[in-house]
Design a protein around this motif. Structure first.
Motif, PDB file in Angstrom:
ATOM      1  N   CYS A  53       0.831  -1.213   0.000  1.00 11.10           N
ATOM      2  CA  CYS A  53       0.000   0.000   0.000  1.00 11.10           C
ATOM      3  C   CYS A  53       0.861   1.255   0.000  1.00 11.10           C
ATOM      4  N   GLN A  54       1.925   1.245   0.804  1.00 11.94           N
ATOM      5  CA  GLN A  54       2.821   2.411   0.839  1.00 11.94           C
ATOM      6  C   GLN A  54       3.477   2.612  -0.525  1.00 11.94           C
ATOM      7  N   ASP A  55       3.873   1.538  -1.179  1.00 12.00           N
ATOM      8  CA  ASP A  55       4.477   1.634  -2.507  1.00 12.00           C
ATOM      9  C   ASP A  55       3.497   2.229  -3.510  1.00 12.00           C
ATOM     10  N   LYS A  56       2.229   1.777  -3.442  1.00  9.70           N
ATOM     11  CA  LYS A  56       1.204   2.319  -4.338  1.00  9.70           C
ATOM     12  C   LYS A  56       1.003   3.809  -4.106  1.00  9.70           C
ATOM     13  N   VAL A  57       0.955   4.220  -2.841  1.00  7.57           N
ATOM     14  CA  VAL A  57       0.769   5.638  -2.512  1.00  7.57           C
ATOM     15  C   VAL A  57       1.939   6.462  -3.050  1.00  7.57           C
ATOM     16  N   LEU A  58       3.145   5.986  -2.843  1.00 11.83           N
ATOM     17  CA  LEU A  58       4.333   6.711  -3.333  1.00 11.83           C
ATOM     18  C   LEU A  58       4.323   6.828  -4.855  1.00 11.83           C
ATOM     19  N   ARG A  59       3.924   5.768  -5.527  1.00  9.35           N
ATOM     20  CA  ARG A  59       3.852   5.809  -6.995  1.00  9.35           C
ATOM     21  C   ARG A  59       2.787   6.806  -7.458  1.00  9.35           C
ATOM     22  N   MET A  60       1.639   6.802  -6.771  1.00  7.77           N
ATOM     23  CA  MET A  60       0.575   7.742  -7.143  1.00  7.77           C
ATOM     24  C   MET A  60       1.010   9.183  -6.900  1.00  7.77           C
ATOM     25  N   GLN A  61       1.721   9.437  -5.795  1.00 11.12           N
ATOM     26  CA  GLN A  61       2.218  10.791  -5.528  1.00 11.12           C
ATOM     27  C   GLN A  61       3.216  11.225  -6.601  1.00 11.12           C
ATOM     28  N   ALA A  62       4.095  10.326  -6.999  1.00 14.74           N
ATOM     29  CA  ALA A  62       5.073  10.642  -8.042  1.00 14.74           C
ATOM     30  C   ALA A  62       4.373  10.914  -9.371  1.00 14.74           C
ATOM     31  N   GLU A  63       3.364  10.105  -9.664  1.00 15.86           N
ATOM     32  CA  GLU A  63       2.607  10.310 -10.906  1.00 15.86           C
ATOM     33  C   GLU A  63       1.882  11.657 -10.895  1.00 15.86           C
ATOM     34  N   MET A  64       1.293  12.015  -9.762  1.00 14.58           N
ATOM     35  CA  MET A  64       0.616  13.313  -9.654  1.00 14.58           C
ATOM     36  C   MET A  64       1.602  14.462  -9.816  1.00 14.58           C
ATOM     37  N   GLU A  65       2.779  14.331  -9.234  1.00 17.64           N
ATOM     38  CA  GLU A  65       3.809  15.375  -9.379  1.00 17.64           C
ATOM     39  C   GLU A  65       4.247  15.498 -10.835  1.00 17.64           C
ATOM     40  N   ASN A  66       4.411  14.376 -11.505  1.00 17.65           N
ATOM     41  CA  ASN A  66       4.780  14.406 -12.930  1.00 17.65           C
ATOM     42  C   ASN A  66       3.683  15.063 -13.763  1.00 17.65           C
ATOM     43  N   LEU A  67       2.418  14.751 -13.458  1.00 19.81           N
ATOM     44  CA  LEU A  67       1.306  15.376 -14.173  1.00 19.81           C
ATOM     45  C   LEU A  67       1.285  16.885 -13.951  1.00 19.81           C
ATOM     46  N   ARG A  68       1.533  17.311 -12.710  1.00 19.57           N
ATOM     47  CA  ARG A  68       1.558  18.743 -12.396  1.00 19.57           C
ATOM     48  C   ARG A  68       2.674  19.445 -13.172  1.00 19.57           C
ATOM     49  N   LYS A  69       3.866  18.841 -13.183  1.00 22.13           N
ATOM     50  CA  LYS A  69       4.994  19.437 -13.914  1.00 22.13           C
ATOM     51  C   LYS A  69       4.716  19.483 -15.413  1.00 22.13           C
ATOM     52  N   ARG A  70       4.109  18.413 -15.958  1.00 22.75           N
ATOM     53  CA  ARG A  70       3.789  18.371 -17.386  1.00 22.75           C
ATOM     54  C   ARG A  70       2.761  19.449 -17.731  1.00 22.75           C
ATOM     55  N   ALA A  71       1.769  19.621 -16.859  1.00 28.55           N
ATOM     56  CA  ALA A  71       0.751  20.652 -17.106  1.00 28.55           C
ATOM     57  C   ALA A  71       1.381  22.039 -17.064  1.00 28.55           C
ATOM     58  N   GLN A  72       2.275  22.288 -16.117  1.00 27.83           N
ATOM     59  CA  GLN A  72       2.964  23.584 -16.062  1.00 27.83           C
ATOM     60  C   GLN A  72       3.780  23.817 -17.328  1.00 27.83           C
ATOM     61  N   ARG A  73       4.468  22.783 -17.786  1.00 28.14           N
ATOM     62  CA  ARG A  73       5.286  22.894 -19.000  1.00 28.14           C
ATOM     63  C   ARG A  73       4.401  23.166 -20.219  1.00 28.14           C
ATOM     64  N   ASP A  74       3.248  22.489 -20.291  1.00 27.44           N
ATOM     65  CA  ASP A  74       2.319  22.702 -21.410  1.00 27.44           C
ATOM     66  C   ASP A  74       1.773  24.123 -21.413  1.00 27.44           C
ATOM     67  N   VAL A  75       1.441  24.638 -20.233  1.00 33.29           N
ATOM     68  CA  VAL A  75       0.927  26.015 -20.138  1.00 33.29           C
ATOM     69  C   VAL A  75       2.016  27.004 -20.542  1.00 33.29           C
ATOM     70  N   ALA A  76       3.239  26.776 -20.072  1.00 38.33           N
ATOM     71  CA  ALA A  76       4.354  27.671 -20.426  1.00 38.33           C
ATOM     72  C   ALA A  76       4.591  27.664 -21.942  1.00 38.33           C
ATOM     73  N   ASN A  77       4.547  26.484 -22.541  1.00 35.28           N
ATOM     74  CA  ASN A  77       4.727  26.401 -24.000  1.00 35.28           C
ATOM     75  C   ASN A  77       3.571  27.048 -24.748  1.00 35.28           C
ATOM     76  N   ALA A  78       2.354  26.892 -24.225  1.00 40.40           N
ATOM     77  CA  ALA A  78       1.199  27.517 -24.868  1.00 40.40           C
ATOM     78  C   ALA A  78       1.350  29.030 -24.853  1.00 40.40           C
ATOM     79  N   HIS A  79       1.814  29.583 -23.737  1.00 35.89           N
ATOM     80  CA  HIS A  79       2.041  31.033 -23.666  1.00 35.89           C
ATOM     81  C   HIS A  79       3.176  31.450 -24.595  1.00 35.89           C
ATOM     82  N   LYS A  80       4.240  30.660 -24.597  1.00 40.44           N
ATOM     83  CA  LYS A  80       5.431  30.997 -25.376  1.00 40.44           C
ATOM     84  C   LYS A  80       5.166  30.963 -26.878  1.00 40.44           C
TER      85      LYS A  80
END
Length: 193
Positions: A53-80
């Motif tokens: 369960c702890q491994d699953k939670v850590l993986r989900m947190q990492a995936e959410m962080e990656n999604l957040r970073k990807r969304a920020q990068r997409d927004v920055a590129n859209a503006h650029k």
């Protein structure tokens, strides 16, 4: 005996106690002795499940962080790169102007014709990107779209009518980019004033 005369008894299911759980809780097996091996096995199983369960939670947190970073990068590129298509279309206008300037000695009519074609390309480009012209000559003055540079007496026009457009205005998707600079009619002053 009819169906209504019969007593209905609830369905009963015999309940068997889980001897492993019961012995682990009570600390004794069915013989009354303490079974440490079963308890250790249950503890190991619980640790394994908790680790999964702890491994699953850590993986989900990492995936959410990656999604957040990807969304920020997409927004920055859209503006650029938001104006990439618009800039690409404007390059045609620049090319046309450069061709006109590089033509050397040209008759005024040919120069006017080339300039008119270049303007046509520019207007087409602006329309593609929903940039609309505001040319309010003869319309009622609208302070949301027009900027009055001065007023002028007029007997032929109603007061607050745009007499002349000094500089056209523009909207982008119906949002004002630049107001039209105009001269507005006012009522003529009477001799008694």
């Amino acid at each position: 005996m009819t169906d209504t005369d019969k007593k209905q008894e609830p369905d009963t299911v015999p309940v068997e106690e889980d001897t492993m759980e019961n012995s682990a809780v009570n600390g004794a097996d069915s013989g009354g002795e303490f079974d440490g091996d079963a308890l250790l096995q249950e503890l190991e199983d619980a640790k394994r499940v908790a680790g999964e369960c702890q491994d699953k939670v850590l993986r989900m947190q990492a995936e959410m962080e990656n999604l957040r970073k990807r969304a920020q990068r997409d927004v920055a590129n859209a503006h650029k790169f938001a104006i990439e298509k618009f800039a690409s279309e404007l390059l045609q206008v620049k090319d046309s102007l450069e061709l006109g300037l590089g033509a050397g000695d040209v008759e005024a009519d040919k120069l006017r014709e080339g300039t008119a074609l270049t303007l046509k390309i520019l207007v087409s480009t602006l329309q593609k990107f929903d940039i609309e012209e505001i040319d309010p000559a003869g319309e009622v003055f609208d302070p949301n779209l027009h900027q009055a540079m001065t007023t002028q007496e007029s007997q032929e026009h109603e007061p607050n009518t745009v007499l002349q457009v000094m500089q056209k205005g523009y909207t982008l998707h119906e949002r004002l980019l630049r107001p039209a600079m105009v001269i507005v009619a006012r009522a003529p002053e009477t001799a008694g004033d």
